[in-house]
Design an enzyme around this catalytic site. Sequence first.
Site, short mmCIF file in Angstrom:
data_model
loop_
_atom_site.label_atom_id
_atom_site.label_comp_id
_atom_site.label_asym_id
_atom_site.label_seq_id
_atom_site.Cartn_x
_atom_site.Cartn_y
_atom_site.Cartn_z
N ARG A 1 -3.80 -0.93 -6.44
CA ARG A 1 -3.13 -2.23 -6.43
C ARG A 1 -3.64 -3.02 -7.63
O ARG A 1 -4.65 -2.64 -8.23
CB ARG A 1 -3.43 -2.99 -5.14
CG ARG A 1 -4.91 -3.21 -4.95
CD ARG A 1 -5.24 -3.86 -3.65
NE ARG A 1 -6.63 -3.55 -3.30
CZ ARG A 1 -7.20 -3.87 -2.17
NH1 ARG A 1 -6.53 -4.49 -1.24
NH2 ARG A 1 -8.46 -3.56 -1.96
N SER B 1 6.34 -43.61 -24.02
CA SER B 1 5.34 -42.75 -23.37
C SER B 1 5.26 -43.17 -21.91
O SER B 1 4.95 -44.32 -21.60
CB SER B 1 3.99 -42.94 -24.06
OG SER B 1 3.01 -42.23 -23.35
N LYS C 1 0.84 -1.20 0.00
CA LYS C 1 0.00 0.00 0.00
C LYS C 1 0.88 1.25 0.00
O LYS C 1 0.67 2.17 -0.79
CB LYS C 1 -0.89 -0.04 1.25
CG LYS C 1 -2.07 0.89 1.20
CD LYS C 1 -2.90 0.79 2.49
CE LYS C 1 -3.87 -0.39 2.45
NZ LYS C 1 -4.53 -0.60 3.76
N HIS D 1 -17.90 -8.63 0.52
CA HIS D 1 -17.12 -9.80 0.93
C HIS D 1 -17.47 -11.02 0.08
O HIS D 1 -16.60 -11.70 -0.47
CB HIS D 1 -17.36 -10.08 2.41
CG HIS D 1 -16.65 -11.30 2.91
ND1 HIS D 1 -17.27 -12.53 3.02
CD2 HIS D 1 -15.37 -11.49 3.28
CE1 HIS D 1 -16.39 -13.41 3.46
NE2 HIS D 1 -15.23 -12.81 3.64
N TYR E 1 6.12 -34.11 -25.67
CA TYR E 1 4.70 -33.76 -25.51
C TYR E 1 4.18 -34.27 -24.17
O TYR E 1 4.78 -35.14 -23.54
CB TYR E 1 3.85 -34.36 -26.65
CG TYR E 1 3.79 -35.86 -26.60
CD1 TYR E 1 2.81 -36.51 -25.83
CD2 TYR E 1 4.71 -36.65 -27.29
CE1 TYR E 1 2.79 -37.90 -25.75
CE2 TYR E 1 4.69 -38.02 -27.21
CZ TYR E 1 3.72 -38.64 -26.43
OH TYR E 1 3.69 -40.00 -26.33
N GLY F 1 -6.27 -10.33 7.82
CA GLY F 1 -5.86 -10.64 9.18
C GLY F 1 -5.04 -9.54 9.80
O GLY F 1 -4.79 -9.52 10.99
N MET G 1 -4.31 -5.48 10.79
CA MET G 1 -5.20 -4.56 11.50
C MET G 1 -6.08 -3.77 10.54
O MET G 1 -5.63 -3.31 9.50
CB MET G 1 -4.37 -3.61 12.33
CG MET G 1 -5.17 -2.99 13.44
SD MET G 1 -4.30 -1.61 14.18
CE MET G 1 -4.61 -0.35 12.97
N ARG H 1 -3.06 2.98 8.71
CA ARG H 1 -3.41 1.83 7.87
C ARG H 1 -2.24 0.86 7.80
O ARG H 1 -1.12 1.26 7.56
CB ARG H 1 -3.73 2.30 6.44
CG ARG H 1 -4.49 3.59 6.39
CD ARG H 1 -4.44 4.24 5.00
NE ARG H 1 -5.18 3.51 4.00
CZ ARG H 1 -5.20 3.86 2.71
NH1 ARG H 1 -4.47 4.89 2.29
NH2 ARG H 1 -5.90 3.15 1.85
N CYS I 1 1.67 -39.84 -20.70
CA CYS I 1 0.23 -39.96 -20.92
C CYS I 1 -0.52 -40.27 -19.63
O CYS I 1 -1.71 -40.55 -19.65
CB CYS I 1 -0.07 -41.02 -21.98
SG CYS I 1 0.45 -42.67 -21.49
P1 ADP Z 1 -8.11 -1.81 3.48
O1 ADP Z 1 -6.73 -2.32 3.34
O2 ADP Z 1 -9.00 -2.64 4.31
O3 ADP Z 1 -8.70 -1.41 2.17
P2 ADP Z 1 -7.56 0.95 3.85
O4 ADP Z 1 -6.39 1.37 4.65
O5 ADP Z 1 -7.39 1.01 2.39
O6 ADP Z 1 -7.98 -0.48 4.33
O7 ADP Z 1 -8.72 1.89 4.31
C1 ADP Z 1 -10.03 1.54 4.56
C2 ADP Z 1 -10.95 2.61 3.96
O8 ADP Z 1 -10.65 3.90 4.49
C3 ADP Z 1 -10.78 2.73 2.48
O9 ADP Z 1 -12.05 2.97 1.91
C4 ADP Z 1 -9.91 3.92 2.33
O10 ADP Z 1 -10.11 4.54 1.10
C5 ADP Z 1 -10.35 4.79 3.47
N1 ADP Z 1 -9.27 5.67 3.91
C6 ADP Z 1 -8.06 5.30 4.34
N2 ADP Z 1 -7.30 6.37 4.63
C7 ADP Z 1 -8.05 7.45 4.38
C8 ADP Z 1 -7.82 8.85 4.48
N3 ADP Z 1 -6.66 9.33 4.89
N4 ADP Z 1 -8.83 9.66 4.13
C9 ADP Z 1 -10.00 9.17 3.72
N5 ADP Z 1 -10.29 7.87 3.59
C10 ADP Z 1 -9.32 7.01 3.93
MG MG Z 2 -8.01 -0.33 0.92
#
Ligand code: ADP
Ligand code: MG
Length: 888
Positions: free
Chosen positions: A341, A776, A27, A457, A864, A106, A108, A97, A844
Amino acid sequence: MRDEVKRKFVYDFEEGDAAMTNLLGGKGANLAQMVRNGLRVPPGFIITTQACLSYLQEGEKLLEDIWPSIREALSRLEVKTGKKWGKGPFPLLVSVRSGAPVSMPGMMDTILNLGLNSETLPLLSHASQNERFAFDSYRRFIQMYAEVVKGLASASFEEILAEVKAREKIQFDYEISTDGMRSVVSAFLAIYEAKVGEPFPQDPWEQLRQAIAAVFRSWNSSRAITYRELNSIPHTLGTAVNVVSMVFGNLGEQCGTGVCFTRNPSNGCPDLYGEFLINAQGEDVVAGVRTPLPISELRYVMPDMHEELLGVAHSLENYYKDMQDVEFTIENRRLYILQTREGKRSAAAAVKIAHDMVREQIINRQEALKRVTPRDAELLLHKQVPSDVHVSLLAEGLPASPGAGKGIITFTPDEAVRLTSEGQKVVLVRPETSPDDIHGLAVAEAVVTSRGGMTSHAAVVARGMGKPCVTGCESLSINIEQGILQKGDIVLSAGDFITVDGSYGRVLLGDVPLVDAQITAEFSEMLQWADNVASLQVWANADTPLDAKRAREFGAKGIGLCRTEHMFMSQERLPIMERMIVAESKEKRLSDLELLKAMQKEDFRAIFTEMDGYPVIIRLLDPPLHEFLPKEGDIKKRILELPTDMEEKERLFREEELIDMLKKIESLKEVNPMMGFRGCRVGIIYPEIYEMQIRAILEAAIEAQKNGVTVIPEIMIPLVGISGEMEFFRHTVDRIAQEYYKSTGASIDYKVGSMIEVPRAILITEKIALYADFFSFGTNDLTQAVFAYSRDDAESKFLGAYLEKELLTENPFHILDREGVGEMMHFCVDKARKTRQNISLGICGEHGGNPESIAFCHALGLDYVSCSPFRIPVARLAAAQAALGFTN
Ligand code: ADP
Ligand code: MG
Ligand code: MG
């Protein structure tokens, strides 16, 4: 001074780039790259994965060490944003984040709006001119912080929200009034204090410190560890922490938030694809609470933003050279990009996107071939609802994951698991799904949810698993407790049958017949590219003209195994076969063989004709003879059932015939048929049987050739273990061919070769190769023999336990055992090529359709692989990827 102190643990976005994934996490590295590329990203900084690893060793000490750099980074954020940390006029808020080098559940959850407290709250309210917004932001922050840092359950917070909504007689969070939000905040603060045993932290520095430490610790959460173990991700990577200044999508009607794929992840079409919500923050879109609008609507709601987003998508794709999954937020008509991503995609989309990107000159063909996994190729052969069958529509939703599946309705994951273990096919139907439902999703044929969008999800997981999924079927009301599903006056219960068409977002009543998928023009073109780079050819195991036809349609370059035994199994042929086997004299046997020859010849002619111009390897009779005879009990029954009104003499004669058969069966009984009287051993003892088959093949070949077909017949002798066997049949075939040349004046190119499935044959490769034009590898039998496993016994008795105990890493009948069986093949290939340079070598066994085994065959230098017709596209792709040195 310690070395680490001198090391750099904190990077501003401006200092990183996409290549720094290991240090900055996926990220972070991508955020940094986007800043470099001039896209509008809210300013922020990244604390490295190294800091995480050191923290996990040293604890709080590390935080103390890096704290000065964090303070400096934060004051640079103040400058860049013009906002103040913990102060007015506009207080600086941030999100915290997690972001590991590989995308990983898994870890945070993100905390938004960090920096709010009782002092900054009114400042935010004043600065934004929006009191409700300020309270809304604060209550979200309190709840996220409580859950993520302190591990509180969401339930008590949800209860409070539910109470307030009930009081205000509204349905959704976003409808809560300003006063309502104010009361939510005080209730949240009270709950926090009651449950945690201390007041909600008011110092923004303290908030930040706790949040960062929580991200670090989440690297070792049990969920994260399990995930890493399952996916062989090293535990030594660590996660980075992204601290990003907040932008607000929930400031009003000129704001919003959304997620967007640069191309359609379901079918690959080159249009922006995703969804957004006006006046919403962060996770609202994916939470499945409000059903978001499709991104195409943005064009009408905020045309300027839509236009800008298109430009961003274009620039990201050109940079990353792949489809991207982008998060964005619009704050007062300003577009901010929060994440990019590589986008996950369905198999169909993977093919379409890779193919289109070659046409658009973004990538070359080789790169495109790496973008489609063998698994994608397999999924593409998914079932579909045929367009010409009549269906009754129950509900329409979003086409979240393509393909069609059907089964009985089940409302809970546990029930889904129970029913499937009883052999039932189930469709999991829920309002929405969460990570706790994974086991149910895994066993279901298809998934339906009444809420959520294309990025919910259920949608994401189903796409990953390649199962059909329809989300957002809002017209369905689902009552899990009562186990019913309602739409107008239609009521269905658990156990009722439905069909799910994930490709078109339809839920259909009843059991709709499905058809196998077709290969699109784009996919078939890519498979041609694959053939051009592959050094292995892909042939098919095909026993009938119909199989052969299908094999050609899927692009087989030959038949690697045509088993002749099935040709004797039809109702009209089996009695002749029985009679031939029990015949007490060779003369009698020969007359039945003559009949059988005529029939086999017809089959072969049809197969040669289908395979015009391609080699066809025909294996002579392989199974033990007793497999063609009826069971003892059946014969006894036949004796009892002889018609009583029959003439006495005739009856006695028939009875005697049957008794003879009983005796023959008795005499053919074997202690271990697999290692008994079968394969070429039968041909040695009853040469007339193999001779009949050889004649049928050669006659069919000569006739087909006369009809203008290019025939390349190859006769394969099964179960050769001593060179004398091979020598004998080589001479037999050559002798018969010479006879035909004399009598017909025709001549054909034929080959004689050996199946390699007896370990001894490998040890004497050089001797056998003297008489064989091709080998074969019959890796099913070879694996059994090399391991001394009988497959059925092994799989039903102990192989599972061996895998569990990790005595074996793979079932050797699924993935070729390189260490043992592979080593023998290696030996054989070496010796064979030394003896006969141009000997043709192939495989085969079932392994011929397995990508890992195909990679090994490529490394061995085989000519093959031969596999079942339906696996041919998978094998062609795998062969190309092996040649490109690429493994999935
Ligand atoms: P995940 O990895 O679960 O996608 P993110 O870190 O991307 O978690 O963030 C979760 C949500 O919060 C996403 O929709 C993201 O766009 C939003 N978000 C994260 N940081 C900011 C920020 N600085 N301002 C506004 N929205 C944010
Ligand atoms: Mg995200
Ligand atoms: Mg065999």
